[in-house]
Design an enzyme around this catalytic site. Structure first.
Site, short mmCIF file in Angstrom:
data_model
loop_
_atom_site.label_atom_id
_atom_site.label_comp_id
_atom_site.label_asym_id
_atom_site.label_seq_id
_atom_site.Cartn_x
_atom_site.Cartn_y
_atom_site.Cartn_z
N GLU A 159 2.12 23.15 4.84
CA GLU A 159 3.08 23.36 5.92
C GLU A 159 4.34 24.13 5.49
OE1 GLU A 159 3.80 19.46 7.61
OE2 GLU A 159 1.66 19.01 7.60
N ASN A 200 -2.45 24.89 3.50
CA ASN A 200 -2.75 24.03 4.65
C ASN A 200 -1.59 24.10 5.64
OD1 ASN A 200 -4.49 22.02 5.80
ND2 ASN A 200 -3.04 20.43 5.16
N HIS A 236 -4.31 18.71 14.51
CA HIS A 236 -3.87 17.48 15.18
C HIS A 236 -3.70 17.82 16.66
CE1 HIS A 236 -3.10 15.18 11.54
NE2 HIS A 236 -2.47 16.23 11.03
N GLU A 266 -7.31 18.13 9.13
CA GLU A 266 -6.64 16.88 9.53
C GLU A 266 -6.90 16.56 11.00
OE1 GLU A 266 -2.52 16.65 8.39
OE2 GLU A 266 -2.87 17.68 6.48
N ASP A 268 -7.43 15.10 14.43
CA ASP A 268 -7.43 13.88 15.24
C ASP A 268 -7.08 14.27 16.67
OD1 ASP A 268 -4.65 14.21 14.89
OD2 ASP A 268 -4.39 12.34 13.79
O1 G3I Z 1 4.24 3.00 1.19
C1 G3I Z 1 5.39 2.65 2.00
C2 G3I Z 1 5.53 1.17 2.04
O2 G3I Z 1 5.81 0.70 0.75
C3 G3I Z 1 6.66 0.82 3.02
O3 G3I Z 1 6.74 -0.56 3.15
C4 G3I Z 1 6.38 1.43 4.39
C5 G3I Z 1 7.51 1.17 5.38
O4 G3I Z 1 7.68 2.23 6.28
O5 G3I Z 1 6.27 2.82 4.23
C6 G3I Z 1 5.18 3.19 3.39
O6 G3I Z 1 5.14 4.58 3.27
C7 G3I Z 1 4.66 5.26 4.42
C8 G3I Z 1 3.42 6.06 4.02
O7 G3I Z 1 2.99 6.86 5.10
C9 G3I Z 1 2.26 5.16 3.58
O8 G3I Z 1 1.83 4.39 4.66
C10 G3I Z 1 5.75 6.20 4.90
O9 G3I Z 1 6.83 5.44 5.40
C11 G3I Z 1 5.21 7.12 5.98
O10 G3I Z 1 6.19 8.11 6.29
C12 G3I Z 1 3.96 7.83 5.48
O11 G3I Z 1 3.46 8.60 6.54
C13 G3I Z 1 2.52 9.60 6.17
C14 G3I Z 1 3.05 10.96 6.56
O12 G3I Z 1 2.06 11.94 6.27
C15 G3I Z 1 4.32 11.32 5.81
O13 G3I Z 1 4.92 12.41 6.36
C16 G3I Z 1 1.22 9.31 6.91
O14 G3I Z 1 0.66 8.08 6.43
C17 G3I Z 1 0.23 10.46 6.69
O15 G3I Z 1 -0.88 10.29 7.54
C18 G3I Z 1 0.91 11.78 7.05
O16 G3I Z 1 -0.01 12.81 6.80
C19 G3I Z 1 0.45 14.13 7.10
C20 G3I Z 1 -0.21 15.06 6.12
O17 G3I Z 1 0.03 14.64 4.80
C21 G3I Z 1 0.25 16.50 6.31
N1 G3I Z 1 0.07 16.93 7.69
C22 G3I Z 1 0.59 16.04 8.72
C23 G3I Z 1 0.07 14.63 8.53
C24 G3I Z 1 0.55 13.70 9.62
O18 G3I Z 1 1.95 13.59 9.59
#
Ligand code: G3I
Length: 340
Positions: A159, A200, A236, A266, A268
Site C-alpha cells: 500500500e 501489494n 476488499h 486479500e 473479502d
Molecule cells: O495483538 C494486539 C493485542 O495484543 C491487543 O490486545 C489488541 C487490542 O486492540 O490488539 C492486537 O493487535 C491488533 C492486531 O490486528 C492483531 O489482532 C491490532 O490492534 C489491529 O490493528 C490489527 O489489525 C490488523 C490490521 O491489518 C492492521 O492495520 C488486522 O488484523 C489485519 O487483518 C489487517 O490486515 C490488513 C493487511 O495487512 C493489509 N491490507 C489491509 C488489511 C485490512 O486492514
C-alpha cells in the site's frame, strides 16, 4: 526453605509463565483428520492469524480442509517480527509457516515494508537518510533470509499509494523518496532469489487515478530493472459493489502485459445488513473467476477464514465461513469457480 523443596515450585512457576498469553509463540498443531482440499485451478489462500488458529479448532479445521495457500494475517509485520532495533521475534510467524508446511500449503509472506504496524522505534526516530536506508535493507534481508525456501512469495511493499495516486507521506518516503521501494525489492531478491516478489495495493481494482498510478509505478520499476515479479490486488469489497469479472480481468491485463504476475491477495466481501449471502456468493465467484480465466493470475487469497475472526468484524459476514465455521454460499461459489 530447603533447596530440594524450592525446585518443584520453581519448575511449576516457569511452566505457568510459559503458558501465558494463549501460548503465544508455541507451535500450532495441525488438526487430525481435517481432510485435504479438493484440487483447484488456482492456489486458494486464506489469511490466518495465530491466535485464532490456537484457540478455535473449527477455524483451524476449516482452513486446513479448504485452502491450499496461507498468508500470516499480522505475524510477519514489522512491529511483530522486529519490535526492537536489535531483536527479532519470529515465534508466531514460524508457528504459522510450520502449520502451512505440515498441511502442504504454499506461503505468501506479508509484509516487509508498510506504513502501518510499524514499531515506535521506526516512526519516532529522526533518521539520517543513510541510517534509515541501512535499517530498511537490513530488516528486509533478515526477515527474508529467515524464511528462505519456506515462503513462495513476498508482499515486499504494501500500500504505497494514496487514493489520489500520490505516494504516501510515510517515514520511508519522507526520508528516502520512492527509492525505498527499489531498495526493498533488491534486498529481498538478494536474500532469497527464488521467492516471487510482489507489490501489494488496495483500492486499485476499478479504473481511476490510483490504478493509473500503480501501473505507472510498476512500469517504472520494471524499466529500471528492479526485481519485481507481481502485483497484488487486495480486492476488499462490499456485496453488490464489487468489480465484475470482466472489469477485474481488464485491470489484471494492465499488469500482465508488462510481464508481471497478478494475484488477488486479500479478498473479502462485506454484506450490509440489508444485503444477501447470494449476492456475496456471486461477487466471490466474479473475483475468483477473473483469476481462473486470466493466465497471468497465479492465485486468490481470502482475508480470513471465518466471520468470527474477520478484521472488519463478524457483523459484516465478509468471509466464506460463518461465525461457527459453517460453509456459506460463498464457499460453494468459490469451489465451483475454481474446480478443475
Ligand atoms: O495483538 C494486539 C493485542 O495484543 C491487543 O490486545 C489488541 C487490542 O486492540 O490488539 C492486537 O493487535 C491488533 C492486531 O490486528 C492483531 O489482532 C491490532 O490492534 C489491529 O490493528 C490489527 O489489525 C490488523 C490490521 O491489518 C492492521 O492495520 C488486522 O488484523 C489485519 O487483518 C489487517 O490486515 C490488513 C493487511 O495487512 C493489509 N491490507 C489491509 C488489511 C485490512 O486492514
Amino acid at each position: 526453605m530447603p533447596a530440594r523443596r524450592i525446585a518443584p515450585v520453581a519448575v511449576l512457576a516457569a511452566l505457568l509463565a510459559g503458558c501465558g498469553d494463549a501460548d503465544s509463540g508455541a507451535p500450532i498443531v495441525p488438526p487430525k483428520d481435517a481432510g485435504a482440499p479438493p484440487e483447484l485451478a488456482r492456489p486458494l489462500g486464506a489469511a490466518v492469524n495465530a491466535k485464532a488458529a490456537r484457540e478455535d479448532d473449527a477455524y483451524l479445521r476449516a482452513f486446513a480442509s479448504t485452502f491450499t495457500s496461507m498468508t500470516p494475517e499480522n505475524e510477519m509485520k514489522w512491529s511483530l517480527v522486529h519490535p526492537k532495533r536489535d531483536s527479532y521475534d519470529f515465534a508466531d510467524a514460524d508457528a504459522l509457516v510450520g502449520l502451512a508446511q505440515a498441511t502442504g500449503k504454499r506461503v505468501r509472506g506479508h509484509t516487509l515494508v508498510w506504513d502501518q504496524q510499524l514499531p515506535r522505534w521506526i516512526t519516532r526516530q529522526d533518521w539520517k537518510r543513510d541510517e534509515l536506508r541501512r535499517v530498511l535493507t537490513g530488516h528486509v534481508r533478515e526477515v527474508v533470509s529467515h524464511f528462505k525456501g519456506r515462503v513462495a512469495q513476498w508482499d515486499v511493499v504494501n500500500e504505497p499509494l494514496q487514493p489520489s495516486g500520490r505516494a504516501k507521506r510515510d517515514v520511508f518516503t519522507r526520508m528516502l523518496g520512492r527509492e525505498y521501494i527499489a531498495l526493498a525489492f533488491r534486498a529481498a531478491r538478494a536474500a532469497d532469489p527464488r521467492a516471487k516478489l510482489f507489490l501489494n495495493e488496495n483500492g486499485s481494482e476499478f479504473p481511476g487515478p490510483k490504478q493509473d498510478a500503480l501501473v505507472a509505478l510498476v512500469t517504472d520499476l520494471r524499466r529500471r530493472g528492479v526485481p519485481i515479479d507481481g502485483v497484488g490486488l487486495q480486492d476488499h469489497t462490499v456485496a453488490g459493489k464489487a468489480p465484475d469479472a470482466a472489469r477485474l480481468r481488464a485491470t489484471m491485463r494492465r499488469f500482465t502485459r508488462l510481464g508481471l504476475a497478478v494475484e488477488i491477495t486479500e479478498l473479502d466481501v462485506a454484506v450490509p445488513r440489508s444485503g444477501s449471502l447470494a449476492v456475496q456468493a456471486r461477487d466471490y465467484a466474479a473475483s475468483t473467476g477473473a483469476c481462473r480465466d486470466e493466465p497471468g493470475c497465479t492465485g486468490v487469497t481470502v482475508w480470513g477464514v471465518t466471520d468470527k475472526w474477520s478484521w472488519i468484524g463478524a457483523g459484516n459476514r465478509a468471509l466464506p465461513f460463518d461465525e461457527q465455521a459453517r460453509p456459506k454460499p460463498a464457499l460453494e461459489a468459490i469451489r465451483r469457480t475454481l474446480s478443475r
